[in-house]
Design a protein around this motif. Structure first.
Motif, PDB file in Angstrom:
ATOM      1  N   ALA A 193      33.825   4.718 -11.982  1.00  0.00           N
ATOM      2  CA  ALA A 193      33.611   6.158 -11.990  1.00  0.00           C
ATOM      3  C   ALA A 193      34.526   7.047 -12.485  1.00  0.00           C
ATOM      4  CB  ALA A 193      33.173   6.531 -10.671  1.00  0.00           C
ATOM      5  N   ALA A 194      35.780   6.710 -12.066  1.00  0.00           N
ATOM      6  CA  ALA A 194      36.837   7.760 -12.560  1.00  0.00           C
ATOM      7  C   ALA A 194      37.278   7.631 -13.870  1.00  0.00           C
ATOM      8  CB  ALA A 194      38.105   7.227 -11.860  1.00  0.00           C
ATOM      9  N   VAL A 195      36.884   6.369 -14.716  1.00  0.00           N
ATOM     10  CA  VAL A 195      37.198   6.306 -15.890  1.00  0.00           C
ATOM     11  C   VAL A 195      35.981   6.417 -16.841  1.00  0.00           C
ATOM     12  CG1 VAL A 195      39.289   4.880 -15.738  1.00  0.00           C
ATOM     13  CG2 VAL A 195      37.075   3.714 -15.903  1.00  0.00           C
ATOM     14  N   GLY A 196      34.731   6.671 -15.920  1.00  0.00           N
ATOM     15  CA  GLY A 196      33.539   6.980 -16.846  1.00  0.00           C
ATOM     16  C   GLY A 196      32.658   5.746 -17.449  1.00  0.00           C
ATOM     17  N   VAL A 197      32.936   4.668 -16.696  1.00  0.00           N
ATOM     18  CA  VAL A 197      32.030   3.582 -16.988  1.00  0.00           C
ATOM     19  C   VAL A 197      31.290   3.106 -15.832  1.00  0.00           C
ATOM     20  CG1 VAL A 197      33.772   2.930 -19.008  1.00  0.00           C
ATOM     21  CG2 VAL A 197      34.042   1.716 -16.670  1.00  0.00           C
ATOM     22  N   PRO A 224      30.178  -2.936 -13.903  1.00  0.00           N
ATOM     23  CA  PRO A 224      30.241  -4.185 -14.700  1.00  0.00           C
ATOM     24  C   PRO A 224      31.107  -4.241 -15.980  1.00  0.00           C
ATOM     25  CG  PRO A 224      27.956  -3.745 -14.128  1.00  0.00           C
ATOM     26  CD  PRO A 224      28.718  -2.591 -13.874  1.00  0.00           C
ATOM     27  N   SER A 225      31.156  -2.843 -16.731  1.00  0.00           N
ATOM     28  CA  SER A 225      31.934  -2.613 -17.933  1.00  0.00           C
ATOM     29  C   SER A 225      33.638  -2.568 -17.506  1.00  0.00           C
ATOM     30  CB  SER A 225      31.676  -1.259 -18.459  1.00  0.00           C
ATOM     31  OG  SER A 225      30.366  -1.187 -18.933  1.00  0.00           O
ATOM     32  N   LEU A 226      33.874  -2.470 -16.354  1.00  0.00           N
ATOM     33  CA  LEU A 226      35.128  -2.313 -15.857  1.00  0.00           C
ATOM     34  C   LEU A 226      35.949  -3.670 -15.778  1.00  0.00           C
ATOM     35  CD1 LEU A 226      37.287  -0.466 -14.739  1.00  0.00           C
ATOM     36  CD2 LEU A 226      36.503  -1.105 -12.466  1.00  0.00           C
ATOM     37  N   TYR A 227      34.964  -4.657 -15.469  1.00  0.00           N
ATOM     38  CA  TYR A 227      35.326  -5.987 -15.566  1.00  0.00           C
ATOM     39  C   TYR A 227      35.742  -6.622 -17.064  1.00  0.00           C
ATOM     40  CZ  TYR A 227      34.272  -6.114 -10.856  1.00  0.00           C
ATOM     41  OH  TYR A 227      34.310  -5.809  -9.438  1.00  0.00           O
ATOM     42  N   LYS A 228      35.711  -5.826 -18.129  1.00  0.00           N
ATOM     43  CA  LYS A 228      35.992  -5.988 -19.302  1.00  0.00           C
ATOM     44  C   LYS A 228      37.534  -5.745 -19.563  1.00  0.00           C
ATOM     45  CE  LYS A 228      31.503  -4.979 -21.502  1.00  0.00           C
ATOM     46  NZ  LYS A 228      30.883  -4.176 -22.355  1.00  0.00           N
ATOM     47  N   ARG A 229      37.916  -5.154 -18.614  1.00  0.00           N
ATOM     48  CA  ARG A 229      39.387  -4.576 -18.589  1.00  0.00           C
ATOM     49  C   ARG A 229      40.266  -5.426 -17.533  1.00  0.00           C
ATOM     50  NH1 ARG A 229      40.067  -2.787 -23.440  1.00  0.00           N
ATOM     51  NH2 ARG A 229      38.478  -1.616 -23.833  1.00  0.00           N
ATOM     52  N   VAL A 230      39.674  -5.603 -16.387  1.00  0.00           N
ATOM     53  CA  VAL A 230      40.266  -6.204 -15.270  1.00  0.00           C
ATOM     54  C   VAL A 230      39.356  -7.331 -14.560  1.00  0.00           C
ATOM     55  CG1 VAL A 230      41.617  -4.252 -14.851  1.00  0.00           C
ATOM     56  CG2 VAL A 230      39.721  -4.530 -13.609  1.00  0.00           C
ATOM     57  N   ARG A 231      39.843  -8.556 -14.076  1.00  0.00           N
ATOM     58  CA  ARG A 231      39.221  -9.632 -13.639  1.00  0.00           C
ATOM     59  C   ARG A 231      38.345  -9.368 -12.377  1.00  0.00           C
ATOM     60  NH1 ARG A 231      43.474 -12.201 -15.954  1.00  0.00           N
ATOM     61  NH2 ARG A 231      44.332 -12.453 -13.990  1.00  0.00           N
ATOM     62  N   SER A 232      39.399  -8.509 -11.592  1.00  0.00           N
ATOM     63  CA  SER A 232      39.042  -8.648 -10.186  1.00  0.00           C
ATOM     64  C   SER A 232      39.708  -7.150  -9.323  1.00  0.00           C
ATOM     65  CB  SER A 232      39.335  -9.829  -9.368  1.00  0.00           C
ATOM     66  OG  SER A 232      40.713 -10.001  -9.324  1.00  0.00           O
ATOM     67  N   THR A 262      38.396   0.875  -4.635  1.00  0.00           N
ATOM     68  CA  THR A 262      37.015   0.236  -4.673  1.00  0.00           C
ATOM     69  C   THR A 262      36.942  -0.075  -6.451  1.00  0.00           C
ATOM     70  OG1 THR A 262      35.325   1.689  -4.936  1.00  0.00           O
ATOM     71  CG2 THR A 262      35.631   0.468  -2.805  1.00  0.00           C
ATOM     72  N   MET A 263      36.288  -1.058  -6.797  1.00  0.00           N
ATOM     73  CA  MET A 263      36.082  -1.134  -8.157  1.00  0.00           C
ATOM     74  C   MET A 263      35.010  -0.125  -8.814  1.00  0.00           C
ATOM     75  SD  MET A 263      38.227  -3.567  -9.359  1.00  0.00           S
ATOM     76  CE  MET A 263      37.816  -4.379 -10.758  1.00  0.00           C
ATOM     77  N   ARG A 264      34.079   0.321  -8.027  1.00  0.00           N
ATOM     78  CA  ARG A 264      33.151   1.353  -8.363  1.00  0.00           C
ATOM     79  C   ARG A 264      33.720   2.574  -8.392  1.00  0.00           C
ATOM     80  NH1 ARG A 264      28.177   0.669  -7.680  1.00  0.00           N
ATOM     81  NH2 ARG A 264      27.895  -0.960  -6.285  1.00  0.00           N
ATOM     82  N   ASP A 265      34.726   2.994  -7.528  1.00  0.00           N
ATOM     83  CA  ASP A 265      35.277   4.372  -7.683  1.00  0.00           C
ATOM     84  C   ASP A 265      36.203   4.134  -9.053  1.00  0.00           C
ATOM     85  OD1 ASP A 265      34.095   5.121  -5.413  1.00  0.00           O
ATOM     86  OD2 ASP A 265      35.890   4.801  -4.104  1.00  0.00           O
ATOM     87  N   PRO A 297      25.492   8.156 -17.929  1.00  0.00           N
ATOM     88  CA  PRO A 297      25.778   7.352 -19.360  1.00  0.00           C
ATOM     89  C   PRO A 297      27.297   6.902 -19.398  1.00  0.00           C
ATOM     90  CG  PRO A 297      25.828   9.594 -19.697  1.00  0.00           C
ATOM     91  CD  PRO A 297      25.307   9.695 -18.225  1.00  0.00           C
ATOM     92  N   ALA A 298      27.293   5.582 -19.813  1.00  0.00           N
ATOM     93  CA  ALA A 298      28.706   4.896 -19.682  1.00  0.00           C
ATOM     94  C   ALA A 298      29.464   5.290 -21.075  1.00  0.00           C
ATOM     95  CB  ALA A 298      28.470   3.356 -19.598  1.00  0.00           C
ATOM     96  N   HIS A 299      30.654   5.629 -21.127  1.00  0.00           N
ATOM     97  CA  HIS A 299      31.443   5.529 -22.181  1.00  0.00           C
ATOM     98  C   HIS A 299      31.473   4.278 -23.114  1.00  0.00           C
ATOM     99  CE1 HIS A 299      33.289   9.348 -20.511  1.00  0.00           C
ATOM    100  NE2 HIS A 299      32.202   9.889 -21.171  1.00  0.00           N
ATOM    101  N   ALA A 300      31.759   4.266 -24.332  1.00  0.00           N
ATOM    102  CA  ALA A 300      31.506   2.962 -24.949  1.00  0.00           C
ATOM    103  C   ALA A 300      33.083   2.247 -24.732  1.00  0.00           C
ATOM    104  CB  ALA A 300      31.350   3.172 -26.386  1.00  0.00           C
ATOM    105  N   GLN A 301      34.026   3.131 -24.508  1.00  0.00           N
ATOM    106  CA  GLN A 301      35.163   2.494 -24.392  1.00  0.00           C
ATOM    107  C   GLN A 301      35.959   3.020 -23.474  1.00  0.00           C
ATOM    108  OE1 GLN A 301      37.235   0.631 -26.944  1.00  0.00           O
ATOM    109  NE2 GLN A 301      35.579  -0.294 -27.858  1.00  0.00           N
TER     110      GLN A 301
END
Length: 186
Positions: free
Chosen positions: A35-39, A42-50, A29-32, A2-6
């Motif tokens: 996973a490390a921040v618990g999202v 696709p949710s990671l791209y709300k914080r960083v573009r690439s 990798t963006m995937r790693d 489950p993804a953390h909301a934030q």
């Protein structure tokens, strides 16, 4: 999972930097990081573009930390002692963060990265100006940074293969470079 909301950009950068040191730049990798921040990725791209944007943010973070560390080391009021302390802190930082240190020395490898060299070099330039004089400050600063970076890069790569005490070699070289810079103002 489950993804953390934030999560936060700072948490993403911190996780990216840790993974960078653990696995190297090419393996980041963006995937790693997600996973490390618990999202989910696709949710990671709300914080960083690439990935390039993440590397740029990590580089800015590393530069800011190194600037704080080296500035704090140069606090005795004696320009020679402060420059020695600054360079020792620089070397210690490189040993503690070897992948990030290499990334700092190749910012052109990160699209959109700009060196924060003005602020990060201010204390070094002030100290070198005091020692070498304003007319020699920039060449003296470049000389000492080139020597220290070369020494540290070889040390991290374990390229000193003739034996001997590397601490003694560092101090020998640092003494010679500092003496040469001080002589520039005579």
């Amino acid at each position: 999972m489950p993804a953390h909301a934030q999560t936060s950009t700072a948490a993403v950068v911190t996780a990216g930097r840790r993974l960078l040191e653990e696995h190297g730049t090419d393996a980041l990798t963006m995937r790693d990081v997600a996973a490390a921040v618990g999202v989910r990725p696709p949710s990671l791209y709300k914080r960083v573009r690439s990935r390039a944007d993440l590397l740029r943010l990590i580089l800015e973070n590393v530069t800011d930390e190194l600037t704080a560390v080296t500035d704090a080391a140069a606090n005795s009021g004696n320009p020679t002692a402060d420059l020695r302390s600054l360079l020792t802190a620089y070397r210690d930082f490189a040993h503690a963060n070897p992948v990030a240190y290499a990334l700092m020395n190749a910012p052109q490898a990160i699209p959109g990265a700009t060196a924060r060299s003005e602020r990060s070099s201010a204390t070094l330039l002030r100290l070198v100006t005091e020692l070498a004089g304003p007319q020699h400050a920039l060449p003296a600063a470049r000389t000492i940074v080139a020597w220290a970076s070369g020494f540290i890069t070889m040390e991290l790569a374990k390229a000193f293969r003739l034996g001997g005490d590397l601490e003694q070699a560092w101090n020998f070289g640092l003494n010679r470079v500092l003496n040469a810079i001080q002589c520039a103002n005579d």
